[in-house]
Scaffold this motif. Structure first.
Motif, PDB file in Angstrom:
ATOM      1  N   ARG A  55       0.846  -1.211   0.000  1.00 38.27           N
ATOM      2  CA  ARG A  55       0.000   0.000   0.000  1.00 38.27           C
ATOM      3  C   ARG A  55       0.874   1.251   0.000  1.00 38.27           C
ATOM      4  N   LEU A  56       1.918   1.215   0.796  1.00 38.48           N
ATOM      5  CA  LEU A  56       2.807   2.372   0.882  1.00 38.48           C
ATOM      6  C   LEU A  56       3.501   2.632  -0.465  1.00 38.48           C
ATOM      7  N   LEU A  57       3.948   1.568  -1.108  1.00 33.42           N
ATOM      8  CA  LEU A  57       4.630   1.737  -2.405  1.00 33.42           C
ATOM      9  C   LEU A  57       3.676   2.297  -3.466  1.00 33.42           C
ATOM     10  N   ALA A  58       2.378   2.056  -3.261  1.00 32.84           N
ATOM     11  CA  ALA A  58       1.397   2.563  -4.234  1.00 32.84           C
ATOM     12  C   ALA A  58       0.913   3.966  -3.874  1.00 32.84           C
ATOM     13  N   SER A  59       1.384   4.501  -2.734  1.00 34.78           N
ATOM     14  CA  SER A  59       0.938   5.833  -2.311  1.00 34.78           C
ATOM     15  C   SER A  59       1.689   6.894  -3.129  1.00 34.78           C
ATOM     16  N   PRO A  60       1.161   8.131  -3.182  1.00 32.97           N
ATOM     17  CA  PRO A  60       1.749   9.137  -4.083  1.00 32.97           C
ATOM     18  C   PRO A  60       3.264   9.284  -3.962  1.00 32.97           C
ATOM     19  N   ALA A  61       3.825   9.253  -2.754  1.00 32.37           N
ATOM     20  CA  ALA A  61       5.266   9.483  -2.606  1.00 32.37           C
ATOM     21  C   ALA A  61       6.068   8.482  -3.441  1.00 32.37           C
ATOM     22  N   TYR A  62       5.686   7.224  -3.399  1.00 33.14           N
ATOM     23  CA  TYR A  62       6.448   6.209  -4.137  1.00 33.14           C
ATOM     24  C   TYR A  62       5.930   6.009  -5.547  1.00 33.14           C
ATOM     25  N   ARG A  63       4.662   6.347  -5.760  1.00 37.20           N
ATOM     26  CA  ARG A  63       4.141   6.209  -7.128  1.00 37.20           C
ATOM     27  C   ARG A  63       4.929   7.125  -8.048  1.00 37.20           C
ATOM     28  N   GLU A  64       5.332   8.265  -7.505  1.00 34.82           N
ATOM     29  CA  GLU A  64       6.036   9.226  -8.352  1.00 34.82           C
ATOM     30  C   GLU A  64       7.551   9.029  -8.402  1.00 34.82           C
ATOM     31  N   THR A  65       8.127   8.459  -7.346  1.00 36.02           N
ATOM     32  CA  THR A  65       9.591   8.370  -7.327  1.00 36.02           C
ATOM     33  C   THR A  65      10.133   7.022  -7.806  1.00 36.02           C
ATOM     34  N   MET A  66       9.323   5.979  -7.707  1.00 39.00           N
ATOM     35  CA  MET A  66       9.796   4.655  -8.145  1.00 39.00           C
ATOM     36  C   MET A  66       9.722   4.550  -9.672  1.00 39.00           C
ATOM     37  N   PRO A  67      10.712   3.882 -10.285  1.00 41.17           N
ATOM     38  CA  PRO A  67      10.674   3.717 -11.751  1.00 41.17           C
ATOM     39  C   PRO A  67       9.702   2.600 -12.149  1.00 41.17           C
ATOM     40  N   TRP A  68       8.405   2.805 -11.912  1.00 35.68           N
ATOM     41  CA  TRP A  68       7.445   1.706 -12.077  1.00 35.68           C
ATOM     42  C   TRP A  68       7.380   1.190 -13.515  1.00 35.68           C
ATOM     43  N   ASP A  69       7.568   2.093 -14.496  1.00 35.12           N
ATOM     44  CA  ASP A  69       7.434   1.580 -15.874  1.00 35.12           C
ATOM     45  C   ASP A  69       8.674   0.809 -16.318  1.00 35.12           C
ATOM     46  N   ARG A  70       9.723   0.811 -15.493  1.00 36.27           N
ATOM     47  CA  ARG A  70      10.919  -0.003 -15.800  1.00 36.27           C
ATOM     48  C   ARG A  70      11.134  -1.076 -14.727  1.00 36.27           C
ATOM     49  N   THR A  71      10.075  -1.336 -13.944  1.00 36.18           N
ATOM     50  CA  THR A  71      10.166  -2.374 -12.903  1.00 36.18           C
ATOM     51  C   THR A  71       9.548  -3.669 -13.421  1.00 36.18           C
ATOM     52  N   HIS A  72      10.302  -4.758 -13.288  1.00 37.48           N
ATOM     53  CA  HIS A  72       9.771  -6.085 -13.639  1.00 37.48           C
ATOM     54  C   HIS A  72       9.369  -6.781 -12.353  1.00 37.48           C
ATOM     55  N   PHE A  73       8.127  -7.276 -12.332  1.00 38.05           N
ATOM     56  CA  PHE A  73       7.598  -7.940 -11.142  1.00 38.05           C
ATOM     57  C   PHE A  73       7.645  -9.451 -11.315  1.00 38.05           C
ATOM     58  N   PHE A  74       8.154 -10.113 -10.282  1.00 43.07           N
ATOM     59  CA  PHE A  74       8.192 -11.580 -10.235  1.00 43.07           C
ATOM     60  C   PHE A  74       7.595 -12.002  -8.897  1.00 43.07           C
ATOM     61  N   TRP A  75       7.363 -13.310  -8.745  1.00 44.96           N
ATOM     62  CA  TRP A  75       6.854 -13.816  -7.464  1.00 44.96           C
ATOM     63  C   TRP A  75       7.750 -14.930  -6.955  1.00 44.96           C
ATOM     64  N   GLY A  76       7.982 -14.933  -5.631  1.00 46.29           N
ATOM     65  CA  GLY A  76       8.771 -15.996  -5.022  1.00 46.29           C
ATOM     66  C   GLY A  76       7.980 -17.284  -4.938  1.00 46.29           C
ATOM     67  N   ASP A  77       6.657 -17.163  -4.790  1.00 45.87           N
ATOM     68  CA  ASP A  77       5.819 -18.357  -4.805  1.00 45.87           C
ATOM     69  C   ASP A  77       4.372 -17.969  -5.092  1.00 45.87           C
ATOM     70  N   GLU A  78       3.589 -19.009  -5.388  1.00 42.04           N
ATOM     71  CA  GLU A  78       2.170 -18.787  -5.676  1.00 42.04           C
ATOM     72  C   GLU A  78       1.386 -19.992  -5.185  1.00 42.04           C
ATOM     73  N   ARG A  79       0.148 -19.728  -4.770  1.00 48.63           N
ATOM     74  CA  ARG A  79      -0.759 -20.830  -4.434  1.00 48.63           C
ATOM     75  C   ARG A  79      -1.508 -21.188  -5.718  1.00 48.63           C
ATOM     76  N   CYS A  80      -1.801 -22.467  -5.932  1.00 52.75           N
ATOM     77  CA  CYS A  80      -2.443 -22.852  -7.201  1.00 52.75           C
ATOM     78  C   CYS A  80      -3.944 -22.618  -7.150  1.00 52.75           C
ATOM     79  N   VAL A  81      -4.285 -21.365  -7.331  1.00 52.53           N
ATOM     80  CA  VAL A  81      -5.678 -20.892  -7.388  1.00 52.53           C
ATOM     81  C   VAL A  81      -5.721 -19.862  -8.522  1.00 52.53           C
ATOM     82  N   PRO A  82      -6.920 -19.591  -9.055  1.00 52.12           N
ATOM     83  CA  PRO A  82      -7.005 -18.594 -10.129  1.00 52.12           C
ATOM     84  C   PRO A  82      -6.577 -17.210  -9.637  1.00 52.12           C
ATOM     85  N   PRO A  83      -6.156 -16.347 -10.565  1.00 51.56           N
ATOM     86  CA  PRO A  83      -5.619 -15.032 -10.153  1.00 51.56           C
ATOM     87  C   PRO A  83      -6.609 -14.144  -9.416  1.00 51.56           C
ATOM     88  N   ASP A  84      -7.915 -14.379  -9.619  1.00 55.90           N
ATOM     89  CA  ASP A  84      -8.871 -13.512  -8.905  1.00 55.90           C
ATOM     90  C   ASP A  84      -9.294 -14.098  -7.561  1.00 55.90           C
TER      91      ASP A  84
END
Ligand code: 6PG
Length: 254
Positions: A55-84
């Motif tokens: 939530r904090l990373l999505a708040s205005p302070a970090y929304r504007e300073t983080m290079p979000w359009d050059r950030t690649h997101f990965f996951w360390g693990d996932e539960r086998c359920v649909p994405p929603d």
């Protein structure tokens, strides 16, 4: 596993102070990664602990300073359920972070929980291998967030498993019960995690205080304490604890 140069530990007076410092560290590593290579490879964890940070990373302070359009997101693990599903690690991050910061679709590398565990693991391994080939080296993660369970599991590397965690795959299927959560899972392997620059463990709450002390002090025993599998080659491991989780460590002076 005693503290050495490539490990550090900080104890924060509150969960929100911990989230604040984690966000600052992420911004600083993202800024470094941008000047070094022009993109930031960021691995997210599931569980409830990182929600405040997302939530904090999505708040205005970090929304504007983080290079979000050059950030690649990965996951360390996932539960086998649909994405929603409410149990999806991707679904949780999508709601709290990925959508609010308008991440680029092609930069979101999720584990497909809607597939069978074996298919999802093979699909993710292949994706990471392809990204690795494009970069002509293993997928090097700039910052990996990890949590820890009361049983010492991290990501979906669970204790007591007779798995060969040392294979060459980047992701494998796992079955493990924990806290009523879905048992079928896919996890990155130590091979994938250990090619990271920074691994940041976020651990909060008194229920985990004993385990934190044990994993930091006990002899290396990765079957009992899967956290001991996390040993990045040429990278750092950083522990951020709140007072409750750090209580035993503090009194024991690890
Ligand atoms: C998952 C996680 C898992 C988590 C720990 C801690 O998919 O469940 O990635 O490894 O980080 O179980 O969970 P909490 O933060 O909810 O205590």
């Amino acid at each position: 596993m005693s503290m050495s140069d490539d490990k550090s530990l900080r104890i924060f007076e509150s969960k929100s102070a911990l989230a604040q410092s984690a966000a600052e560290l992420i911004l600083s590593e993202a800024t470094d990664a941008m000047s070094r290579q022009g993109y930031f490879n960021f691995v997210l964890s599931g569980g409830s602990t990182p929600e405040e940070l997302y939530r904090l990373l999505a708040s205005p302070a970090y929304r504007e300073t983080m290079p979000w359009d050059r950030t690649h997101f990965f996951w360390g693990d996932e539960r086998c359920v649909p994405p929603d599903s409410v149990n999806s690690n991707f679904g949780q991050a999508r709601k709290l972070l990925i959508e609010p910061v308008n991440a680029r679709k092609q930069n979101v590398h999720r584990i497909k929980g809607e597939l069978t565990p074996l298919e999802a693991a093979a699909d993710y391994s292949a994706r990471l291998a392809r990204l690795a080939r494009e970069k002509s080296r293993g997928p090097r993660f700039d910052l990996v967030l990890l949590g820890m369970g009361e049983d010492g599991h991290t990501a979906s590397l669970f204790p007591g498993k007779s798995m060969n965690w040392y294979g060459k795959e980047y992701a494998v299927a796992v079955e493990a019960d924990y806290d009523g959560r879905p048992a079928n899972r896919v996890t990155l392997t130590p091979v994938a995690f250990n090619n990271s620059r920074n691994i940041l463990f976020l651990v909060t709450g008194s229920m985990k205080a004993e385990t934190v002390l044990a994993v930091l002090k006990d002899e290396e025993d990765p079957v009992r304490w899967p956290v001991h599998l996390i040993k990045p080659v040429g990278g750092k491991v950083i522990w951020f604890l709140d007072e409750a989780a750090g209580d035993r460590v503090k009194s024991d002076q690890v």
